[in-house]
Scaffold this active site. Structure first.
Site, PDB file in Angstrom:
ATOM      1  N   TYR A  18       0.833  -1.238  -0.156  1.00  0.00           N
ATOM      2  CA  TYR A  18       0.004  -0.055   0.025  1.00  0.00           C
ATOM      3  C   TYR A  18       0.953   1.284   0.099  1.00  0.00           C
ATOM      4  CZ  TYR A  18      -3.694   3.311   1.158  1.00  0.00           C
ATOM      5  OH  TYR A  18      -4.524   4.131   1.300  1.00  0.00           O
ATOM      6  N   HIS A  22       1.555   3.963  -2.986  1.00  0.00           N
ATOM      7  CA  HIS A  22       1.338   5.622  -2.851  1.00  0.00           C
ATOM      8  C   HIS A  22       2.567   6.384  -2.904  1.00  0.00           C
ATOM      9  CE1 HIS A  22      -2.652   4.354  -1.400  1.00  0.00           C
ATOM     10  NE2 HIS A  22      -3.011   5.667  -1.799  1.00  0.00           N
ATOM     11  N   TYR A  41      -3.580  16.239   1.210  1.00  0.00           N
ATOM     12  CA  TYR A  41      -4.166  14.890   1.347  1.00  0.00           C
ATOM     13  C   TYR A  41      -3.007  13.988   2.000  1.00  0.00           C
ATOM     14  CZ  TYR A  41      -6.927  10.851  -0.030  1.00  0.00           C
ATOM     15  OH  TYR A  41      -7.714   9.821  -0.066  1.00  0.00           O
ATOM     16  N   TRP A  76      -7.392   3.641 -10.813  1.00  0.00           N
ATOM     17  CA  TRP A  76      -6.721   3.898  -9.659  1.00  0.00           C
ATOM     18  C   TRP A  76      -7.450   2.653  -8.507  1.00  0.00           C
ATOM     19  CZ3 TRP A  76      -2.071   4.604  -7.663  1.00  0.00           C
ATOM     20  CH2 TRP A  76      -1.815   4.694  -6.520  1.00  0.00           C
ATOM     21  N   TRP A  77      -8.759   2.868  -8.336  1.00  0.00           N
ATOM     22  CA  TRP A  77      -9.601   1.945  -7.707  1.00  0.00           C
ATOM     23  C   TRP A  77      -9.432   0.611  -7.997  1.00  0.00           C
ATOM     24  CZ3 TRP A  77     -15.069   4.542  -7.424  1.00  0.00           C
ATOM     25  CH2 TRP A  77     -15.144   5.620  -6.934  1.00  0.00           C
TER      26      TRP A  77
END
Length: 103
Positions: A18, A22, A41, A76-77
């Site tokens: 993860y 990112h 963010y 992206w999802w």
């Protein structure tokens, strides 16, 4: 500026993956986030529970809500669906958090 917080879940054995994904955020994804009003963010991980805490500062709630409809966000999802809890459309299972204190 509007402040938002959300919690999500990453699979326990996918913490490093993860973070890696990112760290290598696609430039077009970053551009879309900024174009749709993200001023800031950040995502934090509780490694004991695999809970992700996202904190966002956005310009406009209505504009921000349109990110879900962009092709890059849906891509992206799909890319992230194998490492975190998702809905049938591959969007992350996310719970909005309520503000209770700010200094």
């Amino acid at each position: 500026m509007i402040k938002k917080a959300v919690k999500m879940k990453v699979y326990p054995d996918k913490h490093e993956e993860y973070k890696r994904r990112h760290d290598e955020l696609w430039p077009e994804m970053e551009q879309m986030l900024k174009e749709y009003g993200a001023l800031s963010y950040a995502i934090f991980l509780d490694p004991e529970t695999s809970t992700l805490f996202g904190y966002l500062e956005i310009q406009d709630e209505e504009r921000w809500s349109l990110t879900a409809q962009t092709a890059i966000n849906q891509k992206w999802w799909d890319y992230m669906a194998d490492i975190m809890e998702t809905n049938p459309d591959n969007s992350p299972v996310a719970t909005d958090l309520l503000p209770v204190f700010e200094l």
